[in-house]
Design a protein around this motif. Structure first.
Motif, mmCIF file in Angstrom:
data_model
loop_
_atom_site.group_PDB
_atom_site.id
_atom_site.type_symbol
_atom_site.label_atom_id
_atom_site.label_comp_id
_atom_site.label_asym_id
_atom_site.label_seq_id
_atom_site.Cartn_x
_atom_site.Cartn_y
_atom_site.Cartn_z
ATOM 1 N N LYS A 32 11.667 7.848 0.978
ATOM 2 C CA LYS A 32 9.957 8.050 1.276
ATOM 3 C C LYS A 32 10.031 8.990 2.291
ATOM 4 C CE LYS A 32 7.658 4.840 3.231
ATOM 5 N NZ LYS A 32 7.343 5.543 4.440
ATOM 6 N N ASN A 33 8.924 9.703 2.575
ATOM 7 C CA ASN A 33 8.554 10.289 3.784
ATOM 8 C C ASN A 33 8.179 9.576 4.981
ATOM 9 O OD1 ASN A 33 5.924 9.849 3.095
ATOM 10 N ND2 ASN A 33 5.334 11.945 2.714
ATOM 11 N N ASP A 34 7.923 10.257 6.061
ATOM 12 C CA ASP A 34 7.622 9.775 7.198
ATOM 13 C C ASP A 34 6.164 8.851 7.518
ATOM 14 O OD1 ASP A 34 10.337 9.900 8.191
ATOM 15 O OD2 ASP A 34 9.836 11.851 8.988
ATOM 16 N N ILE A 35 5.224 9.462 6.529
ATOM 17 C CA ILE A 35 4.125 8.876 6.464
ATOM 18 C C ILE A 35 3.986 7.241 6.185
ATOM 19 C CG2 ILE A 35 1.570 9.139 5.586
ATOM 20 C CD1 ILE A 35 2.330 12.071 4.952
ATOM 21 N N SER A 36 3.267 6.565 7.040
ATOM 22 C CA SER A 36 3.221 5.190 6.750
ATOM 23 C C SER A 36 1.899 4.550 6.361
ATOM 24 C CB SER A 36 3.608 4.716 8.445
ATOM 25 O OG SER A 36 2.616 4.894 8.997
ATOM 26 N N GLU A 37 1.059 5.477 6.114
ATOM 27 C CA GLU A 37 -0.354 5.061 5.516
ATOM 28 C C GLU A 37 -0.638 5.466 4.100
ATOM 29 O OE1 GLU A 37 -2.127 2.815 6.884
ATOM 30 O OE2 GLU A 37 -1.484 2.470 8.889
ATOM 31 N N PRO A 38 -1.210 4.810 3.167
ATOM 32 C CA PRO A 38 -1.853 3.345 3.425
ATOM 33 C C PRO A 38 -0.599 2.349 2.950
ATOM 34 C CG PRO A 38 -2.684 4.539 1.290
ATOM 35 C CD PRO A 38 -1.764 5.552 1.916
ATOM 36 N N LEU A 39 0.130 2.594 2.022
ATOM 37 C CA LEU A 39 1.222 1.541 1.714
ATOM 38 C C LEU A 39 2.191 1.304 2.573
ATOM 39 C CD1 LEU A 39 1.773 2.517 -2.058
ATOM 40 C CD2 LEU A 39 -0.062 1.320 -0.960
ATOM 41 N N LYS A 40 2.389 0.034 3.025
ATOM 42 C CA LYS A 40 3.316 -0.220 4.007
ATOM 43 C C LYS A 40 4.741 -0.779 3.958
ATOM 44 C CE LYS A 40 -0.250 -0.494 6.947
ATOM 45 N NZ LYS A 40 -0.423 0.505 8.192
ATOM 46 N N THR A 41 5.030 -1.092 2.721
ATOM 47 C CA THR A 41 6.212 -1.472 2.392
ATOM 48 C C THR A 41 6.758 -1.165 0.937
ATOM 49 O OG1 THR A 41 5.641 -3.481 1.293
ATOM 50 C CG2 THR A 41 5.992 -3.591 3.619
ATOM 51 N N GLU A 42 7.991 -0.906 0.701
ATOM 52 C CA GLU A 42 8.425 -0.673 -0.709
ATOM 53 C C GLU A 42 7.857 -1.526 -1.703
ATOM 54 O OE1 GLU A 42 12.698 -0.741 -3.113
ATOM 55 O OE2 GLU A 42 12.839 -0.245 -0.880
ATOM 56 N N GLU A 43 7.640 -2.812 -1.467
ATOM 57 C CA GLU A 43 6.891 -4.111 -2.299
ATOM 58 C C GLU A 43 5.531 -3.594 -2.567
ATOM 59 O OE1 GLU A 43 8.644 -4.655 0.490
ATOM 60 O OE2 GLU A 43 10.495 -5.431 -0.477
ATOM 61 N N ASP A 44 5.017 -2.932 -1.672
ATOM 62 C CA ASP A 44 3.575 -2.470 -2.122
ATOM 63 C C ASP A 44 3.603 -1.376 -2.885
ATOM 64 O OD1 ASP A 44 2.155 -4.045 -0.274
ATOM 65 O OD2 ASP A 44 2.033 -2.665 1.499
ATOM 66 N N CYS A 45 4.585 -0.463 -2.888
ATOM 67 C CA CYS A 45 4.743 0.673 -3.717
ATOM 68 C C CYS A 45 5.109 0.077 -5.405
ATOM 69 C CB CYS A 45 6.036 1.744 -3.223
ATOM 70 S SG CYS A 45 6.090 2.934 -4.187
ATOM 71 N N ILE A 46 5.885 -0.773 -5.320
ATOM 72 C CA ILE A 46 6.495 -1.315 -6.540
ATOM 73 C C ILE A 46 5.311 -2.075 -7.238
ATOM 74 C CG2 ILE A 46 8.000 -2.888 -7.735
ATOM 75 C CD1 ILE A 46 9.898 -2.199 -5.697
ATOM 76 N N ALA A 47 4.557 -2.790 -6.564
ATOM 77 C CA ALA A 47 3.262 -3.748 -7.039
ATOM 78 C C ALA A 47 2.417 -2.452 -7.301
ATOM 79 C CB ALA A 47 2.889 -4.359 -5.719
ATOM 80 N N LEU A 48 2.038 -1.391 -6.831
ATOM 81 C CA LEU A 48 0.923 -0.342 -7.215
ATOM 82 C C LEU A 48 1.647 -0.079 -8.657
ATOM 83 C CD1 LEU A 48 -1.198 1.567 -7.054
ATOM 84 C CD2 LEU A 48 0.431 3.104 -5.770
ATOM 85 N N LEU A 49 2.762 0.490 -8.843
ATOM 86 C CA LEU A 49 2.988 0.770 -10.208
ATOM 87 C C LEU A 49 2.825 -0.114 -11.212
ATOM 88 C CD1 LEU A 49 6.467 2.461 -9.270
ATOM 89 C CD2 LEU A 49 4.568 3.605 -9.674
ATOM 90 N N ILE A 273 -10.891 -8.552 0.479
ATOM 91 C CA ILE A 273 -9.753 -8.218 -0.417
ATOM 92 C C ILE A 273 -8.878 -7.723 0.332
ATOM 93 C CG2 ILE A 273 -8.836 -6.697 -2.423
ATOM 94 C CD1 ILE A 273 -12.083 -6.600 -3.242
ATOM 95 N N SER A 274 -7.328 -8.049 -0.070
ATOM 96 C CA SER A 274 -6.234 -7.744 0.917
ATOM 97 C C SER A 274 -5.006 -7.616 0.100
ATOM 98 C CB SER A 274 -6.022 -8.835 2.013
ATOM 99 O OG SER A 274 -5.671 -10.065 1.344
ATOM 100 N N LYS A 275 -5.108 -7.118 -1.082
ATOM 101 C CA LYS A 275 -3.967 -6.729 -1.970
ATOM 102 C C LYS A 275 -4.282 -5.620 -2.778
ATOM 103 C CE LYS A 275 -5.368 -10.650 -5.068
ATOM 104 N NZ LYS A 275 -4.893 -12.019 -5.571
ATOM 105 N N LEU A 276 -3.530 -5.185 -3.670
ATOM 106 C CA LEU A 276 -3.558 -4.079 -4.430
ATOM 107 C C LEU A 276 -4.472 -4.815 -5.664
ATOM 108 C CD1 LEU A 276 0.100 -2.499 -4.487
ATOM 109 C CD2 LEU A 276 -1.949 -1.593 -3.789
ATOM 110 N N GLN A 277 -5.334 -3.796 -6.256
ATOM 111 C CA GLN A 277 -6.005 -4.160 -7.327
ATOM 112 C C GLN A 277 -6.235 -3.110 -8.306
ATOM 113 O OE1 GLN A 277 -9.938 -5.755 -6.303
ATOM 114 N NE2 GLN A 277 -9.163 -8.053 -6.410
ATOM 115 N N PRO A 278 -6.204 -3.281 -9.578
ATOM 116 C CA PRO A 278 -6.136 -1.989 -10.504
ATOM 117 C C PRO A 278 -7.683 -1.670 -10.644
ATOM 118 C CG PRO A 278 -5.666 -4.180 -11.501
ATOM 119 C CD PRO A 278 -5.387 -4.636 -10.298
#
Length: 360
Positions: A32-49, A273-278
């Motif tokens: 991943k690149n050095d930009i840290s926003e908006p997704l914070k973690t790898e788990e956020d990224c996987i949850a998004l997919l 709301i504090s989590k990913l939502q489709p």
């Protein structure tokens, strides 16, 4: 994916202004690149997919109540998924674009003109009823209908008031900071709320005097108004609400807390709301707009928004850096001119569904 291909991709996306993730098709993050926003973690990224409807193309998704854009590139040959995420919410980007902002402002002007014409006709009806000898019950029925029409106008305007506020953040004059004494702003805010809500709310003030910040009263009060609508929503079982506004200092910050007792009618659905939502599911549009307003305010005035969670109360707070104000110093910043509108002010519009305000 071999090391040489990975290095080529890293070089290709080295100057990307979006957040970039390389993942295997199984979901493991490779880089991943050095930009840290908006997704914070790898788990956020996987949850998004998992929430997205397709594995390729440009899509939108909800994160912390805000709508972002995601571009997905999938290569089965390389066993790789490239995910690029916009660092700014979509609505923020739209409002900073001149043509989009002008289109929104023109729509707002047309809407206000149309509703002004409605109110003019209604005022004529009101005057006609007053001028003729009509029975008291008939008068009450007509006035009730007139009030219903005005509340419908408020309903039409509520969401566009959010957009109007967001448009203002693209105006340099609106973002020009100036010294503001919090207690006076909070008192002014409370007076407007009490006038609109009437007996539907008991508002308790606990203001600490002589706290200065660098902000504007208008956007700050609108943020508090947004938070109040969230706190007072979905509470039909208990029409009388008690809210407390407390201002105090803490670690070089001014804190403005807005909260109420949880009570027996506490509804966790009104939490932010504090989590990913489709995007395909029902999402409360007000949450999205409120979060967009708060995000712009925090960016403009270096503020922090937090949710208050305890066993007895629920609410929100805004933290602003303290300003050391010298009362002997002449202020050169443009002073904000406050004028109460006599026609559908934003307190009436924002609080129409929980107020007992009568226009006629």
């Amino acid at each position: 994916m071999n090391a040489e291909t990975l290095q080529i991709l890293k070089t290709l996306y080295a100057n990307e202004n979006r957040q970039v993730f390389f993942l295997t098709t199984a979901g493991t993050c490779i880089w991943k690149n050095d930009i840290s926003e908006p997704l914070k973690t790898e788990e956020d990224c996987i949850a998004l997919l998992h929430t997205l409807q397709a594995n390729t193309g440009i899509q939108t998704f909800w994160y912390h109540s805000l709508l972002y854009a995601a571009e997905i590139l999938t290569s089965a040959e390389l066993d790789c998924v490239i995910l690029r995420i916009s660092t700014e919410p979509i609505l923020t980007n739209i409002m900073t674009e001149f043509n989009s902002r002008a289109l929104c402002q023109n729509f707002l002007a047309e809407q206000r003109k149309a509703i002004f014409n409605i109110s003019t006709v209604m005022e004529h009806i009101y005057n006609e009823v007053e001028a003729h000898n009509i029975g008291e019950l008939e008068q009450e029925a007509i006035f009730s209908d007139l009030n219903d029409v005005m509340h419908c106008c408020c309903r039409l305007m509520k969401q566009t008031v959010y957009y109007e506020e967001l448009c203002k953040y693209a105006d340099d004059m609106y973002n020009t900071i100036q010294p503001l004494e919090l207690s006076s702003a909070i008192i002014h805010f409370a007076q407007n709320c009490r006038e609109t809500l009437g007996h539907r709310m008991e508002l308790k003030l606990q203001p600490e005097m002589n706290i200065w910040v660098l902000s504007h009263e208008s956007p700050l009060c609108f943020c508090l108004l947004c938070l109040m609508t969230q706190l007072l929503s979905h509470n039909d079982t208990n029409p009388i609400q008690t809210l407390t506004i407390h201002t105090y200092t803490e670690n070089n910050h001014a804190v403005i807390s807005l909260y109420r007792e949880k009570g027996n009618n506490y509804d966790p659905e009104t939490e932010p709301i504090s989590k990913l939502q489709p995007t395909g599911k029902n999402v409360n549009q007000d949450y999205y707009l409120v979060s967009s307003v708060l995000s712009n305010f925090c960016k403009a005035y270096d503020a922090v928004f937090e949710t208050i969670k305890s066993e007895t109360i629920r609410g929100y707070q805004i933290k602003l850096p303290l300003h050391i104000h010298n009362p002997n110093t002449q202020l050169h910043a443009p002073q904000e001119f406050q004028k109460r509108s006599t026609f559908l002010n934003r307190y009436q519009i924002m609080l129409y569904d929980i107020a007992d305000y009568q226009f006629y």
